[in-house]
Write a protein that holds these residues in place. Structure first.
Motif, PDB file in Angstrom:
ATOM      1  N   LEU A   1       0.842  -1.194   0.000  1.00 26.22           N
ATOM      2  CA  LEU A   1       0.000   0.000   0.000  1.00 26.22           C
ATOM      3  C   LEU A   1       0.879   1.247   0.000  1.00 26.22           C
ATOM      4  CD1 LEU A   1      -2.726  -0.874   2.658  1.00 26.22           C
ATOM      5  CD2 LEU A   1      -2.930  -0.965   0.177  1.00 26.22           C
ATOM      6  N   ASN A   2       0.564   2.166  -0.888  1.00 27.15           N
ATOM      7  CA  ASN A   2       1.269   3.444  -0.963  1.00 27.15           C
ATOM      8  C   ASN A   2       0.234   4.546  -1.102  1.00 27.15           C
ATOM      9  OD1 ASN A   2       4.166   2.676  -1.116  1.00 27.15           O
ATOM     10  ND2 ASN A   2       3.437   1.567  -2.903  1.00 27.15           N
ATOM     11  N   PHE A   3       0.460   5.638  -0.397  1.00 31.32           N
ATOM     12  CA  PHE A   3      -0.415   6.801  -0.530  1.00 31.32           C
ATOM     13  C   PHE A   3       0.424   7.986  -0.952  1.00 31.32           C
ATOM     14  CE2 PHE A   3      -2.504  10.638   1.076  1.00 31.32           C
ATOM     15  CZ  PHE A   3      -3.692  10.535   0.369  1.00 31.32           C
ATOM     16  N   LYS A   4      -0.007   8.632  -2.033  1.00 32.78           N
ATOM     17  CA  LYS A   4       0.647   9.839  -2.514  1.00 32.78           C
ATOM     18  C   LYS A   4      -0.422  10.900  -2.651  1.00 32.78           C
ATOM     19  CE  LYS A   4       3.851  11.647  -5.831  1.00 32.78           C
ATOM     20  NZ  LYS A   4       4.840  11.332  -6.834  1.00 32.78           N
ATOM     21  N   GLY A   5      -0.268  11.980  -1.898  1.00 28.36           N
ATOM     22  CA  GLY A   5      -1.268  13.028  -1.945  1.00 28.36           C
ATOM     23  C   GLY A   5      -0.878  14.193  -1.065  1.00 28.36           C
ATOM     24  N   GLU A   6      -1.914  14.870  -0.557  1.00 30.35           N
ATOM     25  CA  GLU A   6      -1.661  16.052   0.251  1.00 30.35           C
ATOM     26  C   GLU A   6      -2.805  16.303   1.219  1.00 30.35           C
ATOM     27  OE1 GLU A   6      -1.170  18.778  -2.951  1.00 30.35           O
ATOM     28  OE2 GLU A   6      -3.302  19.154  -3.138  1.00 30.35           O
ATOM     29  N   VAL A   7      -2.454  16.969   2.297  1.00 31.30           N
ATOM     30  CA  VAL A   7      -3.438  17.470   3.255  1.00 31.30           C
ATOM     31  C   VAL A   7      -3.399  18.981   3.109  1.00 31.30           C
ATOM     32  CG1 VAL A   7      -4.086  17.659   5.679  1.00 31.30           C
ATOM     33  CG2 VAL A   7      -3.114  15.531   4.821  1.00 31.30           C
ATOM     34  N   GLU A   8      -4.574  19.589   2.858  1.00 31.60           N
ATOM     35  CA  GLU A   8      -4.645  21.035   2.639  1.00 31.60           C
ATOM     36  C   GLU A   8      -5.513  21.699   3.692  1.00 31.60           C
ATOM     37  OE1 GLU A   8      -4.477  22.116  -1.973  1.00 31.60           O
ATOM     38  OE2 GLU A   8      -6.263  20.970  -1.429  1.00 31.60           O
ATOM     39  N   TYR A   9      -5.176  22.936   3.962  1.00 24.95           N
ATOM     40  CA  TYR A   9      -5.987  23.771   4.836  1.00 24.95           C
ATOM     41  C   TYR A   9      -6.421  24.980   4.013  1.00 24.95           C
ATOM     42  CZ  TYR A   9      -7.312  26.886   8.632  1.00 24.95           C
ATOM     43  OH  TYR A   9      -7.994  27.736   9.450  1.00 24.95           O
ATOM     44  N   ILE A  10      -7.707  25.008   3.651  1.00 24.51           N
ATOM     45  CA  ILE A  10      -8.248  26.089   2.833  1.00 24.51           C
ATOM     46  C   ILE A  10      -9.514  26.616   3.495  1.00 24.51           C
ATOM     47  CG2 ILE A  10      -9.193  26.734   0.579  1.00 24.51           C
ATOM     48  CD1 ILE A  10      -7.545  24.429  -0.613  1.00 24.51           C
ATOM     49  N   GLU A  11      -9.527  27.889   3.756  1.00 30.54           N
ATOM     50  CA  GLU A  11     -10.695  28.570   4.323  1.00 30.54           C
ATOM     51  C   GLU A  11     -11.260  27.847   5.544  1.00 30.54           C
ATOM     52  OE1 GLU A  11     -13.518  29.376   1.245  1.00 30.54           O
ATOM     53  OE2 GLU A  11     -12.022  30.343  -0.016  1.00 30.54           O
ATOM     54  N   GLY A  12     -10.384  27.441   6.445  1.00 25.42           N
ATOM     55  CA  GLY A  12     -10.815  26.833   7.690  1.00 25.42           C
ATOM     56  C   GLY A  12     -11.173  25.361   7.618  1.00 25.42           C
ATOM     57  N   GLU A  13     -10.992  24.721   6.456  1.00 28.88           N
ATOM     58  CA  GLU A  13     -11.317  23.297   6.333  1.00 28.88           C
ATOM     59  C   GLU A  13     -10.092  22.506   5.914  1.00 28.88           C
ATOM     60  OE1 GLU A  13     -14.753  22.286   4.134  1.00 28.88           O
ATOM     61  OE2 GLU A  13     -15.991  23.793   5.107  1.00 28.88           O
ATOM     62  N   ILE A  14      -9.978  21.312   6.467  1.00 33.88           N
ATOM     63  CA  ILE A  14      -8.881  20.415   6.114  1.00 33.88           C
ATOM     64  C   ILE A  14      -9.403  19.382   5.126  1.00 33.88           C
ATOM     65  CG2 ILE A  14      -7.319  18.642   6.966  1.00 33.88           C
ATOM     66  CD1 ILE A  14      -7.058  20.173   9.513  1.00 33.88           C
ATOM     67  N   THR A  15      -8.655  19.212   4.039  1.00 36.29           N
ATOM     68  CA  THR A  15      -9.009  18.256   2.992  1.00 36.29           C
ATOM     69  C   THR A  15      -7.816  17.343   2.749  1.00 36.29           C
ATOM     70  OG1 THR A  15     -10.400  19.926   1.936  1.00 36.29           O
ATOM     71  CG2 THR A  15      -9.828  18.021   0.618  1.00 36.29           C
ATOM     72  N   ILE A  16      -8.091  16.057   2.548  1.00 38.44           N
ATOM     73  CA  ILE A  16      -7.040  15.114   2.168  1.00 38.44           C
ATOM     74  C   ILE A  16      -7.367  14.607   0.768  1.00 38.44           C
ATOM     75  CG2 ILE A  16      -8.177  13.186   3.363  1.00 38.44           C
ATOM     76  CD1 ILE A  16      -5.321  12.076   3.865  1.00 38.44           C
ATOM     77  N   LYS A  17      -6.381  14.730  -0.134  1.00 36.41           N
ATOM     78  CA  LYS A  17      -6.534  14.314  -1.526  1.00 36.41           C
ATOM     79  C   LYS A  17      -5.329  13.476  -1.919  1.00 36.41           C
ATOM     80  CE  LYS A  17      -8.859  18.533  -2.950  1.00 36.41           C
ATOM     81  NZ  LYS A  17      -8.830  19.696  -3.838  1.00 36.41           N
ATOM     82  N   GLY A  18      -5.560  12.492  -2.778  1.00 42.86           N
ATOM     83  CA  GLY A  18      -4.437  11.710  -3.258  1.00 42.86           C
ATOM     84  C   GLY A  18      -4.858  10.391  -3.865  1.00 42.86           C
ATOM     85  N   ILE A  19      -3.872   9.567  -4.146  1.00 39.99           N
ATOM     86  CA  ILE A  19      -4.064   8.249  -4.747  1.00 39.99           C
ATOM     87  C   ILE A  19      -3.511   7.192  -3.800  1.00 39.99           C
ATOM     88  CG2 ILE A  19      -3.476   6.728  -6.675  1.00 39.99           C
ATOM     89  CD1 ILE A  19      -5.252   8.977  -7.579  1.00 39.99           C
ATOM     90  N   LEU A  20      -4.349   6.221  -3.477  1.00 39.51           N
ATOM     91  CA  LEU A  20      -3.941   5.061  -2.693  1.00 39.51           C
ATOM     92  C   LEU A  20      -3.809   3.901  -3.665  1.00 39.51           C
ATOM     93  CD1 LEU A  20      -3.427   3.675   0.041  1.00 39.51           C
ATOM     94  CD2 LEU A  20      -5.878   3.222   0.147  1.00 39.51           C
ATOM     95  N   ASP A  21      -2.661   3.276  -3.660  1.00 39.62           N
ATOM     96  CA  ASP A  21      -2.349   2.216  -4.610  1.00 39.62           C
ATOM     97  C   ASP A  21      -1.869   1.001  -3.826  1.00 39.62           C
ATOM     98  OD1 ASP A  21      -1.721   1.654  -7.560  1.00 39.62           O
ATOM     99  OD2 ASP A  21       0.170   1.141  -6.574  1.00 39.62           O
ATOM    100  N   GLY A  22      -2.288  -0.188  -4.247  1.00 42.19           N
ATOM    101  CA  GLY A  22      -1.815  -1.374  -3.549  1.00 42.19           C
ATOM    102  C   GLY A  22      -2.393  -2.652  -4.102  1.00 42.19           C
ATOM    103  N   ILE A  23      -2.199  -3.715  -3.347  1.00 42.08           N
ATOM    104  CA  ILE A  23      -2.678  -5.043  -3.726  1.00 42.08           C
ATOM    105  C   ILE A  23      -3.496  -5.597  -2.581  1.00 42.08           C
ATOM    106  CG2 ILE A  23      -1.996  -7.423  -4.258  1.00 42.08           C
ATOM    107  CD1 ILE A  23       0.566  -6.233  -5.512  1.00 42.08           C
TER     108      ILE A  23
END
Length: 149
Positions: free
Chosen positions: A47-69
């Motif tokens: 399992l690998n996760f490549k992405g980001e955690v962002e803080y925009i206008e008071g909200e936290i968002t997690i975006k990215g791609i989880l890849d694995g078997i």
């Protein structure tokens, strides 16, 4: 991203202090066996996760791609099969920043997205002639003829 045992934590202190707006993540991921021990998933590997955690206008968002078997049971032979999957993650963290500590555990977010990728049926069987018994045999959908039984 820091890992503590089988649980994944993201340090949010720089986002909370507003010194940065984004944390880039690129790491191996681990899901505790307790989460998938009662599911169709026999094991999770690479399992690998490549992405980001962002803080925009008071909200936290997690975006990215989880890849694995994920290792699943063959629907016909019941043998283990490696099934490669890739899940796109785009989740808002519902709690406001005052309720969050300086770390965010992303294990549940990753697990919820893995569950969505489990196929209903999976098989590597190509020779259906091996599967037969007293008065029955397994046939492929391609060999079904339009006949009245």
């Amino acid at each position: 991203m820091q890992m503590s045992g089988d649980i994944m934590f993201v340090d949010l202190s720089k986002i909370i202090n507003e010194s940065i707006a984004r944390i880039n993540l690129d790491s191996k991921a681990e899901i505790p066996k307790e989460l998938y021990s009662f599911s169709e998933i026999l094991n999770l590997k690479d399992l690998n996760f490549k992405g980001e955690v962002e803080y925009i206008e008071g909200e936290i968002t997690i975006k990215g791609i989880l890849d694995g078997i994920m290792v699943l049971e063959d629907s016909i032979s019941l043998e283990p099969i490696d099934y490669h999957f890739q899940a796109e993650i785009d989740e808002e963290i519902e709690e406001n920043l005052e309720n969050l500590s300086n770390t965010l555990d992303i294990t549940d977010i990753l697990w919820q997205n893995i569950v969505l990728e489990v196929p209903l049926k999976l098989t590597n069987v190509s020779n259906f002639d091996e599967y037969h018994g007293d008065g029955w045999k397994l046939i492929s959908e391609d060999s079904i003829e339009n006949t009245n039984n």
